[in-house]
Design a protein around this motif. Structure first.
Motif, PDB file in Angstrom:
ATOM      1  N   ARG B  51      41.087  45.815  38.416  1.00  0.00           N
ATOM      2  CA  ARG B  51      40.484  44.871  37.462  1.00  0.00           C
ATOM      3  C   ARG B  51      40.917  45.213  36.030  1.00  0.00           C
ATOM      4  NH1 ARG B  51      35.283  46.211  38.213  1.00  0.00           N
ATOM      5  NH2 ARG B  51      35.131  44.916  40.072  1.00  0.00           N
ATOM      6  N   SER B  55      43.271  43.012  33.604  1.00  0.00           N
ATOM      7  CA  SER B  55      42.694  42.637  32.312  1.00  0.00           C
ATOM      8  C   SER B  55      43.661  42.965  31.167  1.00  0.00           C
ATOM      9  CB  SER B  55      41.365  43.383  32.111  1.00  0.00           C
ATOM     10  OG  SER B  55      40.939  43.300  30.782  1.00  0.00           O
ATOM     11  N   ASP B  82      31.936  41.062  37.879  1.00  0.00           N
ATOM     12  CA  ASP B  82      32.750  41.922  37.002  1.00  0.00           C
ATOM     13  C   ASP B  82      34.180  41.381  36.878  1.00  0.00           C
ATOM     14  OD1 ASP B  82      31.146  43.847  35.893  1.00  0.00           O
ATOM     15  OD2 ASP B  82      31.362  45.249  37.562  1.00  0.00           O
ATOM     16  N   ASN B  85      34.089  38.484  34.482  1.00  0.00           N
ATOM     17  CA  ASN B  85      33.920  38.962  33.109  1.00  0.00           C
ATOM     18  C   ASN B  85      35.227  39.483  32.534  1.00  0.00           C
ATOM     19  OD1 ASN B  85      31.430  39.168  31.410  1.00  0.00           O
ATOM     20  ND2 ASN B  85      30.558  39.540  33.431  1.00  0.00           N
ATOM     21  N   ALA B  86      35.953  40.241  33.355  1.00  0.00           N
ATOM     22  CA  ALA B  86      37.212  40.828  32.886  1.00  0.00           C
ATOM     23  C   ALA B  86      38.266  39.754  32.644  1.00  0.00           C
ATOM     24  CB  ALA B  86      37.723  41.851  33.900  1.00  0.00           C
ATOM     25  N   ARG B  89      37.382  36.760  29.918  1.00  0.00           N
ATOM     26  CA  ARG B  89      37.456  37.299  28.547  1.00  0.00           C
ATOM     27  C   ARG B  89      38.892  37.657  28.166  1.00  0.00           C
ATOM     28  NH1 ARG B  89      32.281  38.760  26.685  1.00  0.00           N
ATOM     29  NH2 ARG B  89      30.730  38.602  28.344  1.00  0.00           N
ATOM     30  N   SER B  90      39.686  38.064  29.137  1.00  0.00           N
ATOM     31  CA  SER B  90      41.069  38.470  28.841  1.00  0.00           C
ATOM     32  C   SER B  90      42.019  37.285  28.751  1.00  0.00           C
ATOM     33  CB  SER B  90      41.572  39.444  29.907  1.00  0.00           C
ATOM     34  OG  SER B  90      40.775  40.587  29.949  1.00  0.00           O
ATOM     35  N   ASP B 119      29.724  33.118  26.037  1.00  0.00           N
ATOM     36  CA  ASP B 119      29.420  34.446  25.499  1.00  0.00           C
ATOM     37  C   ASP B 119      30.575  35.009  24.668  1.00  0.00           C
ATOM     38  OD1 ASP B 119      27.455  36.569  25.398  1.00  0.00           O
ATOM     39  OD2 ASP B 119      28.921  37.757  26.516  1.00  0.00           O
TER      40      ASP B 119
END
Lengths: 95, 297
Positions: B51, B55, B82, B85-86, B89-90, B119
């Motif tokens: 991950r 990312s 997770d 999220n990674a 956002r990346s 977010d």
């Protein structure tokens, strides 16, 4: 962030790096690299920058590099740090 | 003459998320999309390191100009949230959902993606999705899946799990996949999205790979997931148009442009009416020619 246990991440395959991290009374970095003659300073900078980012003041770090790109080194360092602490990754702060 | 900028996705190259070497160089092979994998190719104990590698790669300038897809773990696993999220956002372009059985699977993941986009101040809806159908139930729900979200760019067939579900195995002619391929294709086309075929895992068997690729192209698939960079050129060449197709497409676009300039609502070529699907097809042919060159017969 405090290093509370030993952790290792990565491999010794080409384009990768194996990073071992352990509790220590100071910052102690050892680097061996297949491209060390050219890139040892750059590798050390990635390691130092990541330690600073995570506010780590004490750790023993052993890097065995096989020509990893900076993004791979950084990924390996972050994973090693998260494995060696009891804290969960805060994605919001990381990215 | 201008060709429409249609995003081609003939080749999606799977890159195991835990393989640092492949993460470091897969962009050089120039697949239409790189598909980083955090799911089946990653061992349980390396989910965190994969991950993080993916990312970092997503944010690297090397991957700036190539479409990035990430196959994440399912939401009901320990890793799905997770992963999202990674990768959201990346800045991944597309999230590939594994084992999509229903429209609700898409909606559930879309909700998590949307929360993350808000977010981290990414535009809501900017992360696209690709649903991989890998079960009999998923195939039967393909239409609902295809219509479930405007984020979906397409549906992909995941054949290994699907044939296991059918209690059969893959064969060289792929007869066991015909219903699934046809169903996915119809669902995708009805919803106006793309359809992608499964991987052909024996990178050394070029002959059978090309037979399979020719079959799925003839069925109408937009492209195929690949496991080896050597398959990219073979596939792109197969999808490249012939000179005859390119010449005809140019004439169609010229006739279309001329009709627009004259303010005429009707396009004709050699006395025959040219309607919108033919113009769209011509644009696709020219786009493929631009990227793949012209195929020799």
């Amino acid at each position: 962030m405090e290093i509370t246990k030993e952790a290792v991440v990565g491999t010794l395959e080409s384009s990768d790096a194996m990073i071992q991290i352990a509790p220590c009374g100071e910052i102690d970095i050892t680097i061996s690299s297949s491209v060390g003659a050219q890139f040892k300073e750059a590798i050390e900078k990635v390691i130092q920058d990541t330690l600073e980012e995570f506010k780590i003041k004490k750790a023993k770090i052993v890097v065995k590099d096989k020509g990893a790109l900076d993004c791979v080194l950084r990924a390996r360092m972050i994973t090693a740090i998260t494995r060696s602490t009891n804290e969960k990754i805060e994605w919001k702060q990381l990215i | 003459m201008e060709t429409a900028n249609i995003k081609l996705r003939r080749s999606m190259l799977f890159v195991p998320g835990s393989n640092a070497a492949m993460i470091s160089n897969s962009f050089i092979y120039k697949p239409d999309s790189v598909m980083f994998d955090l799911e089946d190719s990653v061992a349980l104990r390396e989910k965190d390191s994969a991950r993080m590698l993916v990312s970092q790669a997503l944010q690297h300038p090397f991957y700036k100009d190539i479409e990035k897809v990430v196959r994440v773990n399912a939401l009901d696993s320990d890793f799905g949230v997770d992963d999202l999220n990674a990768v959201v956002r990346s800045g991944t372009d597309v999230v590939r959902l594994p084992k999509t059985d229903s429209a609700q699977d898409v909606l559930d993941m879309e909700k998590v993606i949307e929360d993350i986009e808000k977010d981290c101040n990414r535009e809501v809806g900017s992360t696209k999705m690709l649903a991989a159908v890998e079960s009999a139930l998923g195939i039967l729900n393909a239409k609902e899946i295809a219509f479930s979200s405007p984020r979906l760019i397409g549906i992909a067939l995941g054949a290994e799990d699907y044939v296991k579900d059918l209690k059969t195995e893959r064969s060289p002619d792929g007869i066991e996949l015909l219903f699934a391929r046809s169903t996915i294709l119809h669902a995708a086309r009805a919803a106006g999205i793309m359809a992608f075929d499964t991987v052909f895992s024996d990178a050394n068997d070029e002959e059978t790979f090309l037979k399979e690729a020719a079959l799925i192209k003839q069925l109408g698939f937009d492209g195929k997931s690949l496991v080896n960079p050597r398959q990219i050129e073979l596939l792109h060449n197969l999808y490249a148009p012939t000179q005859k197709e390119v010449d005809f497409a140019k004439k169609v676009i010229e006739a279309s442009d001329e009709a627009v300039q004259k303010g005429s609502g009707v396009v004709s070529l050699n006395g025959k009416m040219v309607d919108a699907p033919i113009i769209e097809r011509a644009q696709l042919v020219l786009q493929r020619a631009k990227l793949s060159g012209v195929r020799e017969l």
